[in-house]
Design an enzyme around this catalytic site. Structure first.
Site, PDB file in Angstrom:
ATOM      1  N   HIS A   7       0.837  -1.201   0.000  1.00 49.23           N
ATOM      2  CA  HIS A   7       0.000   0.000   0.000  1.00 49.23           C
ATOM      3  C   HIS A   7       0.870   1.249   0.000  1.00 49.23           C
ATOM      4  O   HIS A   7       1.877   1.339   0.708  1.00 49.23           O
ATOM      5  CB  HIS A   7      -1.033  -0.006   1.132  1.00 49.23           C
ATOM      6  CG  HIS A   7      -0.520   0.146   2.522  1.00 49.23           C
ATOM      7  ND1 HIS A   7      -0.301   1.381   3.104  1.00 49.23           N
ATOM      8  CD2 HIS A   7      -0.221  -0.769   3.474  1.00 49.23           C
ATOM      9  CE1 HIS A   7       0.103   1.217   4.354  1.00 49.23           C
ATOM     10  NE2 HIS A   7       0.165  -0.083   4.599  1.00 49.23           N
ATOM     11  N   ASP A  15       5.919   1.796   6.746  1.00 51.39           N
ATOM     12  CA  ASP A  15       4.586   1.202   6.594  1.00 51.39           C
ATOM     13  C   ASP A  15       3.798   2.082   5.617  1.00 51.39           C
ATOM     14  O   ASP A  15       3.250   3.092   6.029  1.00 51.39           O
ATOM     15  CB  ASP A  15       3.909   1.130   7.960  1.00 51.39           C
ATOM     16  CG  ASP A  15       2.456   0.698   7.900  1.00 51.39           C
ATOM     17  OD1 ASP A  15       2.054   0.113   6.885  1.00 51.39           O
ATOM     18  OD2 ASP A  15       1.726   0.993   8.865  1.00 51.39           O
ATOM     19  N   GLU A  64      -5.345   1.503   2.403  1.00 51.12           N
ATOM     20  CA  GLU A  64      -5.120   0.499   3.434  1.00 51.12           C
ATOM     21  C   GLU A  64      -5.203   1.076   4.830  1.00 51.12           C
ATOM     22  O   GLU A  64      -5.725   0.444   5.754  1.00 51.12           O
ATOM     23  CB  GLU A  64      -3.756  -0.164   3.223  1.00 51.12           C
ATOM     24  CG  GLU A  64      -3.535  -1.441   4.039  1.00 51.12           C
ATOM     25  CD  GLU A  64      -3.047  -1.193   5.455  1.00 51.12           C
ATOM     26  OE1 GLU A  64      -3.085  -2.131   6.278  1.00 51.12           O
ATOM     27  OE2 GLU A  64      -2.619  -0.054   5.773  1.00 51.12           O
ATOM     28  N   GLU A  65      -4.693   2.290   5.019  1.00 51.74           N
ATOM     29  CA  GLU A  65      -4.633   2.875   6.358  1.00 51.74           C
ATOM     30  C   GLU A  65      -6.015   3.150   6.950  1.00 51.74           C
ATOM     31  O   GLU A  65      -6.127   3.390   8.153  1.00 51.74           O
ATOM     32  CB  GLU A  65      -3.799   4.158   6.356  1.00 51.74           C
ATOM     33  CG  GLU A  65      -2.310   3.957   6.084  1.00 51.74           C
ATOM     34  CD  GLU A  65      -1.574   3.230   7.204  1.00 51.74           C
ATOM     35  OE1 GLU A  65      -2.212   2.852   8.212  1.00 51.74           O
ATOM     36  OE2 GLU A  65      -0.361   3.016   7.051  1.00 51.74           O
ATOM     37  N   ASP A 103       3.488  -6.018   3.773  1.00 49.28           N
ATOM     38  CA  ASP A 103       3.259  -4.905   4.698  1.00 49.28           C
ATOM     39  C   ASP A 103       4.335  -5.004   5.776  1.00 49.28           C
ATOM     40  O   ASP A 103       5.181  -5.894   5.727  1.00 49.28           O
ATOM     41  CB  ASP A 103       1.841  -4.964   5.277  1.00 49.28           C
ATOM     42  CG  ASP A 103       1.283  -3.598   5.644  1.00 49.28           C
ATOM     43  OD1 ASP A 103       2.083  -2.730   6.043  1.00 49.28           O
ATOM     44  OD2 ASP A 103       0.056  -3.398   5.550  1.00 49.28           O
ATOM     45  N   HIS A 132       4.003   3.424  13.089  1.00 48.52           N
ATOM     46  CA  HIS A 132       3.110   4.588  13.139  1.00 48.52           C
ATOM     47  C   HIS A 132       3.715   5.753  13.917  1.00 48.52           C
ATOM     48  O   HIS A 132       3.026   6.723  14.219  1.00 48.52           O
ATOM     49  CB  HIS A 132       1.729   4.224  13.680  1.00 48.52           C
ATOM     50  CG  HIS A 132       0.872   3.533  12.666  1.00 48.52           C
ATOM     51  ND1 HIS A 132      -0.505   3.617  12.670  1.00 48.52           N
ATOM     52  CD2 HIS A 132       1.182   2.765  11.600  1.00 48.52           C
ATOM     53  CE1 HIS A 132      -0.994   2.911  11.659  1.00 48.52           C
ATOM     54  NE2 HIS A 132       0.023   2.382  11.001  1.00 48.52           N
TER      55      HIS A 132
END
Length: 344
Positions: free
Chosen positions: A70, A187, A221-222, A241, A321
């Site tokens: 992604h 990510d 995706e997020e 991922d 994140h």
């Protein structure tokens, strides 16, 4: 076994990571990747939801497989314009909000203008606010201080800034001389780079996939529905991922993680076992893990009703994140495993 082109990795990583692409604002990075793939000789198309689809005929058409990464990242959006000329915010995805305090950012307007600023807690000065060091850094207490001469909401509106505008924060991209990739949005831009490296290697060496293969560069995706648009005829789907690091997990920055289960439940037992065996037989450094607070594009495609075997792999990522980091070895091991699955 595929060779890892460090120079290309450095070149393409910088381009991909420094192209802003928070979820819902991914057209620039998708166009960048599309151009790179077309230069390699592959045909690809942008789907209605903004994702990029690549299809390559394999040596064997008895099965159709897919992989994905992604390209959407975490980000922010203007929630409202405050009376003092600062911007209130809402999140795109789930960033660790306290890590954003003090980050430089860009505000993209709907008519194409770009303004710079800084994300700050609304008690930003220790000499003024008693709670400057203790105030909770949640999204309601954060704001953007624009690098413009503004004193009121009307001043900000005159710049063309409005509610719903995209706010992108600095990725702080860097590759160290010890091989660490430290930047926001590993990510999942690291996986997008892995797939570009795979396609480049195959193109240069005139290699074919084992089976008919779809490769997706996904854009939502997020927020949970990234791969809901994959082709319904795929039989197997191995998404790339990040791998998680921490708590009692086995993952690390130097290995490819194979996820056995995440918060959506277990991944396909047979396909996951096959990936473990491929890693073993090819001497690939890998770990197997459970990701407790995690969902992937496999879950999105499952919820969309696609009937397939699903698995998840990816380089181990520290501080997901937040201010993320991985190592070139982990990225190389991920590249080797997806190559062994799709090609070797």
């Amino acid at each position: 076994m595929i060779e890892f082109d460090l120079d290309y990795f450095k070149e393409i990583s910088k381009e991909v990571f420094t192209t802003d692409s928070p979820t819902g604002f991914t057209h620039n990075v998708i166009n960048l990747i599309k151009g790179k793939i077309e230069e390699m000789g592959y045909s690809c198309s942008i789907m209605n939801n903004g994702a990029l689809e690549v299809f390559a005929k394999g040596k064997d058409s008895s099965k159709t497989v897919a992989t994905s990464a992604h390209c959407d990242t975490l980000g922010l959006m203007v929630r409202s314009i405050k009376s003092n000329g600062t911007l209130a915010l809402t999140t795109l995805g789930g960033p660790i909000v306290p890590t954003l305090d003090g980050e430089y950012c860009k505000v993209y307007t709907r008519d194409g203008r770009v303004y710079t600023g800084t994300i700050l807690c609304n008690s930003p000065a220790t000499h003024v606010y008693k709670d400057a060091g203790t105030k909770e850094r949640n999204i309601d207490n954060m704001e953007v201080r624009l690098d413009e001469i503004v004193h009121s909401s009307k001043d900000v509106e005159a710049l063309g800034i409005q509610n719903g505008d995209i706010v992108c924060y600095d990725p702080k991209f860097e590759i160290t001389d010890k091989g660490f990739l430290k930047t926001r949005f590993i990510d999942d831009k690291a996986s997008a780079v892995v797939l570009l490296m795979l396609l480049k290697y195959m193109s240069e060496n005139k290699l074919s996939f084992k089976y008919d293969t779809f490769i997706y560069f996904v854009v939502y995706e997020e927020v949970g529905h990234g791969a809901s648009m994959v082709n319904t005829k795929i039989d197997e789907f191995v998404t790339l991922d990040m791998g998680c690091i921490g708590m009692d997990l086995a993952g690390n920055e130097y290995a490819v993680s194979i996820c056995a289960k995440d918060s959506g439940g277990p991944y396909d037992y047979e396909l996951t076992t096959r990936l473990m065996n491929l890693a073993k037989s090819n001497g690939i450094n890998y770990t197997v893990d459970i990701f407790p607070f995690y969902g992937s594009d496999i879950g999105a495609a499952n919820r969309a009703g696609v009937d397939f075997k699903g698995a998840l792999i990816g380089t181990g990522v520290s501080a997901s994140h937040g201010m993320e980091r991985t190592h070139i070895q982990g990225i190389e091991n991920t590249l080797k495993l997806i190559y062994a699955y799709l090609v070797d």
